[in-house]
Design a protein around this motif. Structure first.
Motif, PDB file in Angstrom:
ATOM      1  N   UNK A 147     -19.297 -39.465  21.384  1.00 17.85           N
ATOM      2  CA  UNK A 147     -20.548 -38.771  21.090  1.00 17.85           C
ATOM      3  C   UNK A 147     -20.409 -37.750  19.967  1.00 17.85           C
ATOM      4  N   UNK A 148     -19.204 -37.428  19.594  1.00 19.75           N
ATOM      5  CA  UNK A 148     -18.979 -36.377  18.597  1.00 19.75           C
ATOM      6  C   UNK A 148     -19.120 -36.915  17.178  1.00 19.75           C
ATOM      7  N   UNK A 149     -19.752 -36.152  16.350  1.00 19.61           N
ATOM      8  CA  UNK A 149     -19.818 -36.474  14.930  1.00 19.61           C
ATOM      9  C   UNK A 149     -18.626 -35.821  14.245  1.00 19.61           C
ATOM     10  N   UNK A 150     -18.080 -36.518  13.252  1.00 13.62           N
ATOM     11  CA  UNK A 150     -16.959 -35.964  12.499  1.00 13.62           C
ATOM     12  C   UNK A 150     -17.333 -35.911  11.028  1.00 13.62           C
ATOM     13  N   UNK A 151     -16.735 -34.971  10.338  1.00 19.56           N
ATOM     14  CA  UNK A 151     -16.953 -34.881   8.906  1.00 19.56           C
ATOM     15  C   UNK A 151     -15.709 -34.317   8.243  1.00 19.56           C
ATOM     16  N   UNK A 152     -15.683 -34.412   6.938  1.00 17.23           N
ATOM     17  CA  UNK A 152     -14.595 -33.843   6.157  1.00 17.23           C
ATOM     18  C   UNK A 152     -15.144 -32.638   5.418  1.00 17.23           C
ATOM     19  N   UNK A 153     -14.465 -31.509   5.549  1.00 17.76           N
ATOM     20  CA  UNK A 153     -14.873 -30.292   4.853  1.00 17.76           C
ATOM     21  C   UNK A 153     -13.994 -30.105   3.624  1.00 17.76           C
ATOM     22  N   UNK A 154     -14.630 -29.899   2.493  1.00 17.42           N
ATOM     23  CA  UNK A 154     -13.922 -29.547   1.263  1.00 17.42           C
ATOM     24  C   UNK A 154     -14.251 -28.087   0.985  1.00 17.42           C
TER      25      UNK A 154
END
Length: 172
Positions: A147-154
């Motif tokens: 259920x978790x959304x993931x993203x990449x932080x720059x």
């Protein structure tokens, strides 16, 4: 005393000059054979145990498919004191190189940053991959990975001679 100072002191016991590339890379004739780890108390073939991080491959059944995954686990290793001393010396040599590279890189980075000309800029960018999004109040079913959304932080900082500006960009 900080852990950084303790590590620095430890490195100094294995090197004659912590600012010299040859010393820190194990090429210095004076200190490349320094080995402060000795066992004057007994037999080096005596068995001992220690904890060590290891990378292992393991097969898991994921959604009906068997997949091989890589895990990093802390395991108890049992072997002779001699093997432990050799392993420590090997890791210390790797750590000396790592510590030298960090210190040298930071010194050059700081020098560049402090000596920027008016028509120059320094951009420092880093990223956090698979950053997991969370809500302050989640229901129980939201707690699990699917259920978790993931993203990449720059994240970064843009430096000029007169100022600096931070920035952030996220990618899903």
């Amino acid at each position: 005393m900080s852990s950084r100072n303790l590590l620095s002191d430890l490195i100094k016991t294995f090197s004659c000059d912590i600012k010299d590339l040859d010393c820190m890379y194990g090429k210095c004739e004076k200190c490349k054979e320094i080995n402060i780890i000795t066992n004057d108390q007994g037999d080096n073939n005596e068995e001992t145990s220690w904890l060590q991080w290891k990378t292992k491959k393991e097969k898991r059944n994921i959604k009906g498919d068997e997949k091989e995954i890589t895990l990093t686990v802390k395991e108890t290793v049992t072997d002779s004191i001699h093997v432990l001393m050799d392993a420590f010396s090997t890791e210390m040599q790797r750590f000396k190189i790592h510590a030298f590279n960090i210190a040298n890189q930071m010194k050059h980075y700081r020098n560049i940053k402090e000596n920027l000309k008016p028509n120059e800029a320094l951009v420092h960018v880093d990223f956090a991959e698979n950053f997991q999004c969370k809500l302050a109040n989640e229901i129980q079913s939201m707690h699990f990975w699917a259920s978790k959304k993931q993203l990449t932080l720059h994240t970064g900082v843009f430096y000029t001679a007169l100022s600096s500006q931070t920035f952030l960009r996220s990618v899903r």
